[in-house]
Scaffold this active site. Structure first.
Site, PDB file in Angstrom:
ATOM      1  N   ASP A  76     -29.337  41.049  -6.812  1.00 37.26           N
ATOM      2  CA  ASP A  76     -28.021  41.191  -6.848  1.00 37.26           C
ATOM      3  C   ASP A  76     -27.306  40.034  -7.712  1.00 37.26           C
ATOM      4  O   ASP A  76     -28.124  39.169  -7.893  1.00 37.26           O
ATOM      5  CB  ASP A  76     -27.440  40.955  -5.330  1.00 37.26           C
ATOM      6  CG  ASP A  76     -27.824  41.938  -4.469  1.00 37.26           C
ATOM      7  OD1 ASP A  76     -28.166  43.229  -4.951  1.00 37.26           O
ATOM      8  OD2 ASP A  76     -27.859  41.727  -3.400  1.00 37.26           O
TER       9      ASP A  76
HETATM   10  N1  URA Z   1     -32.078  41.887  -0.912  1.00 31.79           N
HETATM   11  C1  URA Z   1     -30.806  41.969  -1.323  1.00 31.79           C
HETATM   12  O1  URA Z   1     -30.077  42.067  -0.288  1.00 31.79           O
HETATM   13  N2  URA Z   1     -30.503  41.479  -2.487  1.00 31.79           N
HETATM   14  C2  URA Z   1     -31.105  41.313  -3.495  1.00 31.79           C
HETATM   15  O2  URA Z   1     -30.957  40.668  -4.492  1.00 31.79           O
HETATM   16  C3  URA Z   1     -32.616  41.258  -3.256  1.00 31.79           C
HETATM   17  C4  URA Z   1     -33.186  41.774  -2.169  1.00 31.79           C
END
Ligand code: URA
Length: 230
Positions: free
Chosen positions: A101
């Site tokens: 993310d």
């Molecule tokens: N899980 C998440 O919630 N975000 C990420 O970036 C990776 C795994």
């Protein structure tokens, strides 16, 4: 194959130049200087020239310490992407192996080798991904058991696969997953009534984030790291 053949295939040097580089002591095999062009090496051997790790077939494998605020995409007209962190001549043909993310930091792999990345991201791959998460609330033993056994995520029919939780501090855990669903860590913690404040990926399979990389820095994977993905 012979070491000089490996060098000639993995670099722009001719076979003759490769032999000369080996004779000059510029080549290391498994961490040791090797001056014999005829030495037999595996295609996955750890070979470097002038300290730079080499790999065959021109495939490239990088690890990046992703900073917050950049998106895991190769191009975007609005927002900075992780590829913007690399010099233009390094970007060609690379794709991202398992997105993070925008606000998540840490280990991101980039490669030109589609088969290699598939072995990491395939749903049935056994390649664990470890995240260090700082939480809004401490976890109870029951929360930990639920996270490890599998929780139901909103709008999904199947529970998450078994995971492992290591408690690092009162509000900090390391969670290792063997699958990669959308926003999985944040949604798993939401499923037990908690909230992720910050998230940092520290490991993918046997490849650990190199602690010497500052946010935004990258390096080539070593031949051993590349070969660790089976
Ligand atoms: N899980 C998440 O919630 N975000 C990420 O970036 C990776 C795994």
């Amino acid at each position: 194959m012979r070491l000089d053949f490996f060098i000639a295939n993995a670099t722009e040097l001719s076979r003759k130049e490769s032999k000369r580089a080996i004779g000059q002591g510029r080549v290391q095999l498994e961490g040791e200087c090797c001056r014999q062009p005829a030495t037999k090496v595996r295609s996955t051997a750890n070979v470097s020239l002038d300290g730079q790790a080499l790999s065959l077939a021109g495939e490239r494998y990088l690890m990046l310490n992703k900073p917050p605020g950049v998106i895991s995409a190769t191009a975007d007209s609005q927002q900075p992407t992780v590829l913007d962190l690399l010099p233009p001549e390094e970007r060609h043909g690379l794709h991202i192996v398992g997105r993070l993310d925008k606000d998540t930091t840490g280990l991101l792999l980039l490669t030109t080798d589609g088969q290699w990345s598939h072995r990491i991201t395939a749903p049935r791959s056994n390649c664990g991904k470890t995240y260090r998460a700082t939480l809004a609330e401490p976890l109870s033993d029951r929360d930990i058991q639920e996270l490890e056994a599998g929780v139901m995520l909103k709008d999904e029919p199947e529970p998450t696969l078994p995971a492992t939780v290591r408690t690092v501090g009162e509000m900090t855990i390391e969670l290792t997953l063997s699958e990669g669903r959308y926003h999985q860590v944040k949604r798993m913690l939401a499923a037990v009534g908690n909230r992720v404040i910050s998230l940092h990926r520290i490991r993918i399979g046997d490849i650990a984030l190199d602690g010497s990389l500052s946010p935004g820095e990258y390096r080539e994977l070593t031949a051993d790291e590349v070969a660790s993905v089976q």
